[in-house]
Design a protein around this motif. Sequence first.
Motif, PDB file in Angstrom:
ATOM      1  N   SER A  40      83.330  97.887 -83.189  1.00 51.40           N
ATOM      2  CA  SER A  40      82.237  97.710 -82.250  1.00 51.40           C
ATOM      3  C   SER A  40      80.952  98.346 -82.799  1.00 51.40           C
ATOM      4  O   SER A  40      79.880  97.730 -82.769  1.00 51.40           O
ATOM      5  CB  SER A  40      82.657  98.344 -80.925  1.00 51.40           C
ATOM      6  OG  SER A  40      81.587  98.575 -80.106  1.00 51.40           O
ATOM      7  N   GLU A  41      81.065  99.562 -83.352  1.00 56.50           N
ATOM      8  CA  GLU A  41      79.891 100.250 -83.897  1.00 56.50           C
ATOM      9  C   GLU A  41      79.331  99.520 -85.127  1.00 56.50           C
ATOM     10  O   GLU A  41      78.119  99.379 -85.265  1.00 56.50           O
ATOM     11  CB  GLU A  41      80.236 101.695 -84.276  1.00 56.50           C
ATOM     12  CG  GLU A  41      80.390 102.633 -83.090  1.00 56.50           C
ATOM     13  CD  GLU A  41      79.108 102.836 -82.279  1.00 56.50           C
ATOM     14  OE1 GLU A  41      78.046 102.324 -82.677  1.00 56.50           O
ATOM     15  OE2 GLU A  41      79.185 103.482 -81.224  1.00 56.50           O
ATOM     16  N   ALA A  71      81.744 100.467 -74.410  1.00 60.84           N
ATOM     17  CA  ALA A  71      82.253  99.119 -74.106  1.00 60.84           C
ATOM     18  C   ALA A  71      83.742  98.960 -74.440  1.00 60.84           C
ATOM     19  O   ALA A  71      84.511  98.504 -73.586  1.00 60.84           O
ATOM     20  CB  ALA A  71      81.413  98.061 -74.810  1.00 60.84           C
ATOM     21  N   PRO A  72      84.197  99.355 -75.637  1.00 62.92           N
ATOM     22  CA  PRO A  72      85.641  99.200 -75.902  1.00 62.92           C
ATOM     23  C   PRO A  72      86.512 100.112 -75.039  1.00 62.92           C
ATOM     24  O   PRO A  72      87.610  99.731 -74.663  1.00 62.92           O
ATOM     25  CB  PRO A  72      85.786  99.574 -77.378  1.00 62.92           C
ATOM     26  CG  PRO A  72      84.434  99.592 -77.945  1.00 62.92           C
ATOM     27  CD  PRO A  72      83.485  99.818 -76.833  1.00 62.92           C
ATOM     28  N   LEU A  96      81.336  92.100 -75.572  1.00 63.89           N
ATOM     29  CA  LEU A  96      81.407  93.372 -76.296  1.00 63.89           C
ATOM     30  C   LEU A  96      82.498  94.279 -75.711  1.00 63.89           C
ATOM     31  O   LEU A  96      82.967  95.202 -76.359  1.00 63.89           O
ATOM     32  CB  LEU A  96      80.049  94.088 -76.257  1.00 63.89           C
ATOM     33  CG  LEU A  96      79.840  95.153 -77.325  1.00 63.89           C
ATOM     34  CD1 LEU A  96      80.019  94.607 -78.723  1.00 63.89           C
ATOM     35  CD2 LEU A  96      78.485  95.804 -77.202  1.00 63.89           C
ATOM     36  N   MET A  97      82.889  93.992 -74.490  1.00 66.80           N
ATOM     37  CA  MET A  97      83.984  94.774 -73.900  1.00 66.80           C
ATOM     38  C   MET A  97      85.337  94.210 -74.318  1.00 66.80           C
ATOM     39  O   MET A  97      86.325  94.923 -74.356  1.00 66.80           O
ATOM     40  CB  MET A  97      83.900  94.710 -72.379  1.00 66.80           C
ATOM     41  CG  MET A  97      82.627  95.278 -71.871  1.00 66.80           C
ATOM     42  SD  MET A  97      82.824  95.795 -70.196  1.00 66.80           S
ATOM     43  CE  MET A  97      81.493  96.932 -70.090  1.00 66.80           C
ATOM     44  N   ILE A  98      85.376  92.919 -74.560  1.00 66.17           N
ATOM     45  CA  ILE A  98      86.661  92.252 -74.795  1.00 66.17           C
ATOM     46  C   ILE A  98      86.980  92.113 -76.293  1.00 66.17           C
ATOM     47  O   ILE A  98      88.101  92.387 -76.710  1.00 66.17           O
ATOM     48  CB  ILE A  98      86.675  90.840 -74.137  1.00 66.17           C
ATOM     49  CG1 ILE A  98      86.214  90.908 -72.680  1.00 66.17           C
ATOM     50  CG2 ILE A  98      88.032  90.178 -74.265  1.00 66.17           C
ATOM     51  CD1 ILE A  98      86.982  91.833 -71.791  1.00 66.17           C
ATOM     52  N   VAL A  99      85.979  91.683 -77.094  1.00 64.32           N
ATOM     53  CA  VAL A  99      86.282  91.330 -78.493  1.00 64.32           C
ATOM     54  C   VAL A  99      86.719  92.540 -79.338  1.00 64.32           C
ATOM     55  O   VAL A  99      87.758  92.466 -80.002  1.00 64.32           O
ATOM     56  CB  VAL A  99      85.105  90.550 -79.143  1.00 64.32           C
ATOM     57  CG1 VAL A  99      85.465  90.147 -80.556  1.00 64.32           C
ATOM     58  CG2 VAL A  99      84.759  89.325 -78.315  1.00 64.32           C
ATOM     59  N   PRO A 100      85.983  93.673 -79.316  1.00 62.91           N
ATOM     60  CA  PRO A 100      86.462  94.795 -80.151  1.00 62.91           C
ATOM     61  C   PRO A 100      87.873  95.256 -79.772  1.00 62.91           C
ATOM     62  O   PRO A 100      88.676  95.563 -80.656  1.00 62.91           O
ATOM     63  CB  PRO A 100      85.437  95.905 -79.877  1.00 62.91           C
ATOM     64  CG  PRO A 100      84.221  95.201 -79.420  1.00 62.91           C
ATOM     65  CD  PRO A 100      84.709  94.016 -78.658  1.00 62.91           C
ATOM     66  N   ILE A 101      88.180  95.286 -78.509  1.00 59.89           N
ATOM     67  CA  ILE A 101      89.522  95.748 -78.111  1.00 59.89           C
ATOM     68  C   ILE A 101      90.576  94.696 -78.496  1.00 59.89           C
ATOM     69  O   ILE A 101      91.735  95.041 -78.752  1.00 59.89           O
ATOM     70  CB  ILE A 101      89.568  96.129 -76.604  1.00 59.89           C
ATOM     71  CG1 ILE A 101      90.702  97.120 -76.336  1.00 59.89           C
ATOM     72  CG2 ILE A 101      89.697  94.947 -75.683  1.00 59.89           C
ATOM     73  CD1 ILE A 101      90.524  98.470 -76.911  1.00 59.89           C
TER      74      ILE A 101
END
Lengths: 216, 288
Positions: free
Chosen positions: B241-242, B31-32, B215-220
């Motif tokens: 993310s993990e 995702a990231p 989950l694609m946007i927040v960790p990055i």
Amino acid sequence: MRVIVDKLSFAYDDKIVLNNLSFSLVSGDFLSVIGRNGTGKSTLAKCMLKLLKIPDKKIFLDDVDINKLKKLFNIGYVPQKSEFNYEFPISVKELLLCAYPKRKDAFFTQIINDLDLNVIYNDNINNLSGGQLQRVFIARALLCNPKMLVLDEPTVGVDQENIEAMYKILSKLKSEGITIILITHDPVFCKDLSTYTLILDDLGFFSFEKGCKTYD
Amino acid sequence: MISLMSIFDFFIEQDFFRYAIYSAIILGVLAPVVGSVVVIRRLSFIANTLSHFSLAGVTMGVLIANVFQFELLNPTIWGVIFGVLGTFLIEKLRNFYKNYKELSMPIILSLGVALSSLFLSLSTGVDSKFINSLLFGSILAVGLTDFILILIITLLIIIFILTSYKKIVTLCFDETFAIVSGINVKFLQMLITITLAFVISFFLNLIGVLLISALMIVPISIGILIGKSYKNALIVSIVFSEISVILGFFLSYYFDLPTGATIILLCIFFLFSIMIFKKIRLIYLNRK
């Protein structure tokens, strides 16, 4: 690189920007393209880089019609500072290695040394000054082993000291036989280097003259 | 410590949980990585749009199974088909508007939601728990078939990223240079969007339609705040993310919370904490 532009015209919707533009350059020539905003300086650069569609047989690079070239080999491009995506972190090292198709080798290291990038090699692009950033862009263009270099307004946002450093770099490249096309508001910047000046005006007219010229 | 290990062993012994946690750990990396490209290309909203359009595919799969009394295709595969179809529809619609290209995304998102609602209402016997798990994710939703599909798609995505890494980074940061240096930008862009559609569709059941894009946007977003280089930002975002995924999983199982919501709340908690920490640090440094 031998460059021939033959009766090139270009219009956005109804506005004619380039009108029957013709000139030719040989290896080691330095062309300054000058004119006010909206006179088609960047449009010309985009045509030469195949970023805009033009009819056949209007631009020839080493006698080959640009439309017949699937890939632009040996052409380096230095963008305007504003075209670059800044917000995401990326280091100088990553930017240059990603632009270089091979692994890091002697040629790569030579360019890093020539452009004095060792000190900022691991820095984030966002933390560089205008002058440092332009040196990185020039290095990236040189990694393509160019026979022609197109620079779009490279002096914008760069201080005098770095402009002089850039002048020296371009002078060296010219002496190595690279054909250079410089789009600029500031013809004084390269007045000693220019072999030709192309002056563009609002109506699509142009004048192609020897040496360095300015416009009114 | 012993009791913690025994809890972990208990979880791993459960088949459904094993598939779910392995899938989530894979998603925590994918995702990231895909999200970074989406964020740099300023396409954050596309992930949200595609997840809603994939939902239409999943619900259509459910409807077909409901009407014909057999599964023509696994609903996840329908989700993938719709996800990829959505990318092409967005691209087609973008060409209709010169100055409002982003309009294509809310249009496709609305279409996805409307179709999902229609398909669900036409299907009989669909309970609210199923709808809830589609929207917010469920650890019970990943079966063996889903897990095998996830492994295959992960392998394909890793091969794509490893072979095209330099081109992807060049395209992300400077499209003009990418074109000049001979990269087939349209083709690469299409592959990136299809990869995005794959990641969204395959993990839809686990995290849920409403939260998969987060989950694609927040960790990055955390990676951007801390990272000094692209690689560094990616590593930071994968680590956060993990942590969110694994911790979120155990918390959601232990306290019977929705999986997707728990994971995303943890992620956003980390993001806000880092923002506050950076702000305080800046004030402290300025005073000094």
